[in-house]
Write a protein that holds these residues in place. Structure first.
Motif, PDB file in Angstrom:
ATOM      1  N   LEU A  25       0.858  -1.186   0.000  1.00 58.80           N
ATOM      2  CA  LEU A  25       0.000   0.000   0.000  1.00 58.80           C
ATOM      3  C   LEU A  25       0.892   1.233   0.000  1.00 58.80           C
ATOM      4  O   LEU A  25       1.768   1.373   0.857  1.00 58.80           O
ATOM      5  N   THR A  26       0.687   2.114  -0.965  1.00 59.93           N
ATOM      6  CA  THR A  26       1.478   3.333  -1.030  1.00 59.93           C
ATOM      7  C   THR A  26       0.594   4.492  -1.460  1.00 59.93           C
ATOM      8  O   THR A  26      -0.578   4.328  -1.775  1.00 59.93           O
ATOM      9  N   ARG A  33       0.974  -7.471  -5.292  1.00 57.09           N
ATOM     10  CA  ARG A  33       0.173  -6.408  -5.898  1.00 57.09           C
ATOM     11  C   ARG A  33       0.509  -5.087  -5.248  1.00 57.09           C
ATOM     12  O   ARG A  33       0.972  -5.048  -4.109  1.00 57.09           O
ATOM     13  N   VAL A  34       0.210  -4.015  -5.981  1.00 58.14           N
ATOM     14  CA  VAL A  34       0.414  -2.663  -5.454  1.00 58.14           C
ATOM     15  C   VAL A  34      -0.926  -1.934  -5.436  1.00 58.14           C
ATOM     16  O   VAL A  34      -1.619  -1.864  -6.448  1.00 58.14           O
ATOM     17  N   LEU A  35      -1.267  -1.412  -4.250  1.00 58.07           N
ATOM     18  CA  LEU A  35      -2.480  -0.603  -4.068  1.00 58.07           C
ATOM     19  C   LEU A  35      -2.048   0.833  -3.799  1.00 58.07           C
ATOM     20  O   LEU A  35      -1.305   1.090  -2.847  1.00 58.07           O
ATOM     21  N   VAL A  36      -2.497   1.746  -4.646  1.00 61.82           N
ATOM     22  CA  VAL A  36      -2.162   3.161  -4.482  1.00 61.82           C
ATOM     23  C   VAL A  36      -3.398   3.913  -3.990  1.00 61.82           C
ATOM     24  O   VAL A  36      -4.484   3.782  -4.558  1.00 61.82           O
ATOM     25  N   ASP A  90      -4.083  -1.683  -8.207  1.00 62.67           N
ATOM     26  CA  ASP A  90      -5.380  -1.242  -7.697  1.00 62.67           C
ATOM     27  C   ASP A  90      -5.251   0.210  -7.254  1.00 62.67           C
ATOM     28  O   ASP A  90      -4.212   0.605  -6.718  1.00 62.67           O
ATOM     29  N   LEU A  91      -6.310   0.986  -7.455  1.00 67.31           N
ATOM     30  CA  LEU A  91      -6.283   2.414  -7.148  1.00 67.31           C
ATOM     31  C   LEU A  91      -7.496   2.779  -6.296  1.00 67.31           C
ATOM     32  O   LEU A  91      -8.621   2.422  -6.631  1.00 67.31           O
ATOM     33  N   LEU A  92      -7.234   3.466  -5.171  1.00 69.83           N
ATOM     34  CA  LEU A  92      -8.302   3.979  -4.318  1.00 69.83           C
ATOM     35  C   LEU A  92      -8.270   5.497  -4.381  1.00 69.83           C
ATOM     36  O   LEU A  92      -7.278   6.110  -3.991  1.00 69.83           O
TER      37      LEU A  92
END
Length: 198
Positions: free
Chosen positions: A6-7, A125-128, A170-172
């Motif tokens: 998470l970044t 995975r990377v969640l931004v 993934d993008l929030l």
């Protein structure tokens, strides 16, 4: 263990998002908290940081003067490089040890400088978490009272927003109320559980 990194930029709401994932059952490891742990009074890294950045980054009680250190590293690129060379490997080692001890379905690794340190390789995975720059500045001012130009310097030292978003799995989007985030987080949590079990 299946891992999601998470970044997001400063003031984007990473801690809020991470707390909700923790509530849902993810094993959350926050590298900012690890950094504080590693730089607490009596920790060997503190001596190394003082030697690399100057003894005046320590307060009279021997604790780290975070404001003085932040000022130093933003004014002196060499000091920043020395600090990162001390901190980043130690944080990575501790993060991996903590992840190995988790018994949760998956790990959520909160790494603000994910791409800057090349640590995206430790996650599946990377969640931004993303917000507009104006929102970042407003939130950081409210939270820590930093001047807008100081916040701008921090933002400028991080990977550009468009690049961070482009590299996300993934993008929030987090410009609105927390309530708008919750269903998105629940959906992502369900997806990460599925991926962790597959």
């Amino acid at each position: 263990m299946y891992s999601v990194a998470l970044t997001g930029g400063i003031g984007s709401g990473k801690s809020t998002v991470a707390a909700e994932f923790a509530t849902l059952g993810a094993g959350v490891i926050d590298t900012d908290l690890l950094a504080r742990e590693l730089t607490a009074v009596g920790q060997p890294l503190l001596t190394q940081i003082a030697a690399a950045c100057g003894a005046d980054v320590l307060l009279a009680d021997g604790s780290l003067d975070r404001a003085a250190l932040r000022e130093r590293v933003f004014q002196q690129p060499r000091a920043r490089a020395r600090l990162e060379a001390i901190l980043h490997p130690a944080i990575l080692e501790l993060m991996l040890a903590r992840r190995a001890a988790l018994t949760t379905p998956y790990a959520l690794l909160v790494i603000p400088l994910l791409f800057e340190t090349g640590q995206q390789t430790v996650a599946n995975r990377v969640l931004v978490v993303d917000v507009a720059e104006a929102v970042q500045i407003e939130r950081v001012q409210q939270r820590s009272g930093l001047a807008p130009d100081e916040i701008q310097r921090i933002i400028a030292s991080q990977i550009p927003r468009h690049e961070r978003c482009a590299r996300a799995d993934d993008l929030l989007e987090n410009s609105g109320a927390v309530t708008a985030l919750l269903p998105q987080i629940a959906q992502l949590h369900a997806e990460y559980l599925r991926l962790a079990q597959s």
